[in-house]
Enzyme design. Structure first.
Site, PDB file in Angstrom:
ATOM      1  N   ASP A 142      -7.166   2.711  -2.500  1.00  0.00           N
ATOM      2  CA  ASP A 142      -6.547   1.530  -1.910  1.00  0.00           C
ATOM      3  C   ASP A 142      -5.091   1.555  -2.359  1.00  0.00           C
ATOM      4  O   ASP A 142      -4.803   1.460  -3.555  1.00  0.00           O
ATOM      5  CB  ASP A 142      -7.251   0.270  -2.425  1.00  0.00           C
ATOM      6  CG  ASP A 142      -6.620  -1.022  -1.923  1.00  0.00           C
ATOM      7  OD1 ASP A 142      -5.493  -0.985  -1.386  1.00  0.00           O
ATOM      8  OD2 ASP A 142      -7.243  -2.088  -2.097  1.00  0.00           O
ATOM      9  N   VAL A 143      -4.161   1.696  -1.418  1.00  0.00           N
ATOM     10  CA  VAL A 143      -2.758   1.893  -1.807  1.00  0.00           C
ATOM     11  C   VAL A 143      -2.123   0.664  -2.455  1.00  0.00           C
ATOM     12  O   VAL A 143      -1.008   0.749  -2.977  1.00  0.00           O
ATOM     13  CB  VAL A 143      -1.886   2.351  -0.617  1.00  0.00           C
ATOM     14  CG1 VAL A 143      -2.325   3.714  -0.134  1.00  0.00           C
ATOM     15  CG2 VAL A 143      -1.890   1.317   0.500  1.00  0.00           C
ATOM     16  N   ASN A 161       1.243   6.720   5.250  1.00  0.00           N
ATOM     17  CA  ASN A 161       0.826   6.179   6.535  1.00  0.00           C
ATOM     18  C   ASN A 161       0.004   4.897   6.411  1.00  0.00           C
ATOM     19  O   ASN A 161      -0.064   4.114   7.359  1.00  0.00           O
ATOM     20  CB  ASN A 161       0.017   7.238   7.290  1.00  0.00           C
ATOM     21  CG  ASN A 161      -0.624   6.696   8.535  1.00  0.00           C
ATOM     22  OD1 ASN A 161       0.044   6.412   9.517  1.00  0.00           O
ATOM     23  ND2 ASN A 161      -1.940   6.522   8.498  1.00  0.00           N
ATOM     24  N   TYR A 204       4.019  -8.153   9.920  1.00  0.00           N
ATOM     25  CA  TYR A 204       4.080  -6.730  10.264  1.00  0.00           C
ATOM     26  C   TYR A 204       5.522  -6.274  10.460  1.00  0.00           C
ATOM     27  O   TYR A 204       5.921  -5.214   9.976  1.00  0.00           O
ATOM     28  CB  TYR A 204       3.265  -6.478  11.528  1.00  0.00           C
ATOM     29  CG  TYR A 204       3.124  -5.020  11.906  1.00  0.00           C
ATOM     30  CD1 TYR A 204       2.240  -4.179  11.231  1.00  0.00           C
ATOM     31  CD2 TYR A 204       3.857  -4.485  12.965  1.00  0.00           C
ATOM     32  CE1 TYR A 204       2.098  -2.845  11.579  1.00  0.00           C
ATOM     33  CE2 TYR A 204       3.716  -3.149  13.323  1.00  0.00           C
ATOM     34  CZ  TYR A 204       2.841  -2.335  12.633  1.00  0.00           C
ATOM     35  OH  TYR A 204       2.699  -1.014  12.989  1.00  0.00           O
ATOM     36  N   THR A 244      -4.447   4.906  19.374  1.00  0.00           N
ATOM     37  CA  THR A 244      -5.302   5.030  18.196  1.00  0.00           C
ATOM     38  C   THR A 244      -6.426   4.002  18.265  1.00  0.00           C
ATOM     39  O   THR A 244      -6.471   3.151  19.151  1.00  0.00           O
ATOM     40  CB  THR A 244      -4.495   4.776  16.920  1.00  0.00           C
ATOM     41  OG1 THR A 244      -3.999   3.424  16.947  1.00  0.00           O
ATOM     42  CG2 THR A 244      -3.316   5.743  16.813  1.00  0.00           C
TER      43      THR A 244
END
Length: 286
Positions: free
Chosen positions: A73-74, A101, A167, A202
């Protein structure tokens, strides 16, 4: 149109970490690197997705490349530290590249109704997650005598996207970090660049129905009248990682079929049902 005949290979001996590598753009970036010889480690939070990604990438590996995965988990610094160490370990202790990413959105809506906790979560994932990836890969790349770090921004990081909430701020933050880090570590031959994808087909973007007004607005505002594929972004990431881009740092590259030349998409058809006409009053596009 004839297919590209770009020579393959060129990344032999490279060690690379791709965060959020289990699906979509991240998986395509990892595949492009491994195909040209890099020892690639992908990481993410969902083991099933990572295992599936390995199965899809392995047939594409070439030039002595390889791929493996680690759960991470970044937003968790210790997990990022461990993932970076394992990525270097897979290449004899040497790490040359990172594609940061991992990221995402959520909590869409006009600013006056946004949930503060959700706004913070999105910023943590995009901005802090990328910062931790920078923090823990830098020592390895400096020790290697140089390297390349690619931050995954978005067309929304520099062009207005109404109702996208945190975002847009998160992706703009990633671009700011790429510029600053490029300046800080240029003398160490470590390069930092951002990629700005537009609409890429995606799993995440499958939530936009192809017969919807929102999807139509993407096509109308894209000069090339189409949407991109994950492999398009993977090819750009591979270029920015490789020696061909040795004199490129501190920049952000659009990969959106020209969408940045026009305006952002119209998501109002998704927002109005969620918040009601009263909230949307005065905000709805004409």
């Amino acid at each position: 149109m004839a297919e590209s005949t770009r020579p393959s290979g060129g990344l032999e001996g490279y060690g690379a970490l791709v965060t959020g590598g289990g699906t979509g753009i991240g998986r395509a970036c990892a595949a492009a690197l491994a195909a040209d010889g890099a020892a690639v480690t992908i990481c993410g939070r969902t083991e099933a997705s990572l295992v599936d990604a390995l199965g899809r990438i392995e047939p594409l590996i070439g030039h002595g490349g390889s791929v493996r995965y680690v759960l991470c988990d970044v937003t968790n610094e210790e997990q990022v530290r461990e993932a970076v160490a394992k990525a270097a370990e897979a290449n004899g202790g040497r790490l040359n590249a990172c594609v940061a990413n991992a990221g995402g959105g959520g909590g869409m809506g006009p600013y006056h109704v946004l949930d503060t906790e959700e706004f913070t979560r999105v910023l943590q994932l995009n901005v802090v997650g990328t910062m931790l990836s920078i923090k823990h890969t830098i020592p390895y790349m400096v020790e290697a005598g140089g390297g390349s770090f690619v931050g995954m921004s978005s067309i929304a990081g520099h062009q207005t996207h109404p109702y996208f909430g945190a975002y847009t701020a998160g992706k703009a933050g990633i671009e700011a970090m790429m510029r600053n880090a490029a300046d800080e570590f240029g003398r160490s031959k470590v390069r930092f660049n951002a990629i700005r994808p537009g609409f890429i087909a995606t799993e995440m973007m499958s939530a936009v129905p192809r017969d919807s007004r929102t999807y139509a607005s993407y096509l109308e505002r894209t000069p090339m009248q189409d949407v991109g594929q994950p492999e398009d972004v993977g090819a750009l990431a591979r270029f920015l990682i490789g020696p061909e881009s040795r004199w490129i740092t501190g920049t952000a590259i659009n990969i959106d079929g020209g969408h940045h030349l026009r305006s952002g998409p119209d998501f109002s058809e998704f927002i109005a049902p969620a918040y009601g006409d009263e909230v949307m009053k005065g905000n709805r596009p004409k």
